[in-house]
Structures are given as C-alpha cells and as structure tokens.
Design a protein around this motif. Structure first.
Motif, PDB file in Angstrom:
ATOM      1  N   ASN A 130      -5.113  -2.854   5.979  1.00 15.66           N
ATOM      2  CA  ASN A 130      -4.318  -2.336   7.092  1.00 15.66           C
ATOM      3  C   ASN A 130      -4.935  -0.805   7.539  1.00 15.66           C
ATOM      4  O   ASN A 130      -5.170  -0.574   8.801  1.00 15.66           O
ATOM      5  N   CYS A 131      -5.056   0.006   6.491  1.00 14.32           N
ATOM      6  CA  CYS A 131      -5.284   1.359   6.800  1.00 14.32           C
ATOM      7  C   CYS A 131      -6.634   1.622   6.084  1.00 14.32           C
ATOM      8  O   CYS A 131      -6.878   2.978   6.005  1.00 14.32           O
TER       9      CYS A 131
ATOM     10  N   CYS B  52       0.788  -1.174   0.011  1.00 14.26           N
ATOM     11  CA  CYS B  52      -0.095   0.187   0.113  1.00 14.26           C
ATOM     12  C   CYS B  52       0.809   1.135  -0.115  1.00 14.26           C
ATOM     13  O   CYS B  52       1.904   1.095   0.712  1.00 14.26           O
TER      14      CYS B  52
ATOM     15  N   CYS C 275      -7.176  -0.779   1.384  1.00 21.39           N
ATOM     16  CA  CYS C 275      -5.976  -1.440   2.104  1.00 21.39           C
ATOM     17  C   CYS C 275      -6.641  -2.229   3.436  1.00 21.39           C
ATOM     18  O   CYS C 275      -7.427  -1.534   3.916  1.00 21.39           O
TER      19      CYS C 275
ATOM     20  N   ASN D  30       0.113   4.178   1.159  1.00 23.20           N
ATOM     21  CA  ASN D  30      -0.214   5.018   2.412  1.00 23.20           C
ATOM     22  C   ASN D  30       0.632   4.141   3.600  1.00 23.20           C
ATOM     23  O   ASN D  30       1.267   5.111   4.204  1.00 23.20           O
ATOM     24  N   CYS D  31       0.324   3.021   4.035  1.00 27.29           N
ATOM     25  CA  CYS D  31       1.003   2.510   5.142  1.00 27.29           C
ATOM     26  C   CYS D  31       2.064   1.752   4.914  1.00 27.29           C
ATOM     27  O   CYS D  31       2.830   1.598   5.669  1.00 27.29           O
TER      28      CYS D  31
ATOM     29  N   TYR E  74      -6.955   2.437   2.938  1.00 30.72           N
ATOM     30  CA  TYR E  74      -6.835   3.126   2.010  1.00 30.72           C
ATOM     31  C   TYR E  74      -7.413   2.836   0.564  1.00 30.72           C
ATOM     32  O   TYR E  74      -7.094   1.630   0.283  1.00 30.72           O
TER      33      TYR E  74
HETATM   34 ZN   LIG Z   1      -2.307   0.846   3.748  1.00 30.57          ZN
END
Ligand SMILES: [Zn+2]
Length: 125
Positions: free
Chosen positions: A50-51, A23, A48, A25-26, A53
């Motif tokens: 995780n985040c 990703c 994503c 972003n993260c 996004y």
């Molecule tokens: Zn992410």
C-alpha cells in the motif's frame, strides 16, 4: 475532516492492526505473505503493497523481536499454568509441564509473527 482524524481513520486501532498483521505505517497493507500450503512458515514481505514501507530495515533488525517473543511465551505459559491451577488443582506436575509445552508449540508460529509486528510498531523508521 481534519488531517488528524483522517490519519487515525486510516491507521485504526493499534491493537487490531497488530493482531491483523498490518503495516505500521499505513495500517492497510499486510506484513506477511498469504499462506499457500498448510504447514508453510510465515514469509515477511519486503515492502508494504500500500505505502511501500520497507519492513526489514537492516540485517539483524529483528533480533530484538526475540525478547518480545520470549515475553509472549512466558505470558502464555503463566496463563496456562494459572488456568490449570484454578480449574484442575490436583493435576500432576508433569501434565502441567506437558500442557504448557503443548500451548507454546501451538502458538509458536503466531508468536513469531506477532513479535516481529510488535517490534516494527515499537521501532518504526
Ligand atoms: Zn503500509
């Protein structure tokens, strides 16, 4: 640990994030779904894990990735040509063309994935 170094620790090396298809972003979540079949085409996740996004910003967002894919293919074709030119200078031209087509077809899926990931790293929202 200050905020800047913690952020860099999470994101890691930009080149490795792109090569590992992470990703923008993260730097931790995968952009593509895992392959379940051998010859399955890559499927990009919507968000994503995780985040959260959102990868596909709008319809037609990844049209610009075609230019990156073209650049990658030209780079690989030139690299193949130069490799053959240096190590096999007397090879017939038709074999050089066939070798370039073979290399481009082998790396076509990876080019597709890489071009989209490079694009979302260049133009994050
Ligand atoms: Zn992410």
């Amino acid at each position: 640990m200050n905020a800047v170094s913690k952020k860099q620790l999470i994101k890691g090396n930009l080149f490795m994030r792109i090569m590992k298809e992470k990703c923008p972003n993260c730097g931790n979540g995968d952009v593509y779904q895992k392959k379940t079949k051998f010859l399955q085409l890559p499927v990009m996740k919507d968000n994503c894990e995780n985040c959260q996004y959102h990868f596909d910003r709008e319809p037609g967002y990844f049209i610009g990735a075609m230019y990156i894919s073209y650049g990658l293919a030209v780079f690989q074709a030139i690299l193949t040509f130069l490799t053959l030119y240096v190590f096999l200078p007397n090879i017939p031209t038709i074999l050089v063309v066939l070798a370039i087509l073979f290399v481009l077809s082998v790396f076509s899926i990876k080019n597709y994935k890489l071009s989209r990931i490079i694009y979302i790293h260049i133009f994050p929202c």
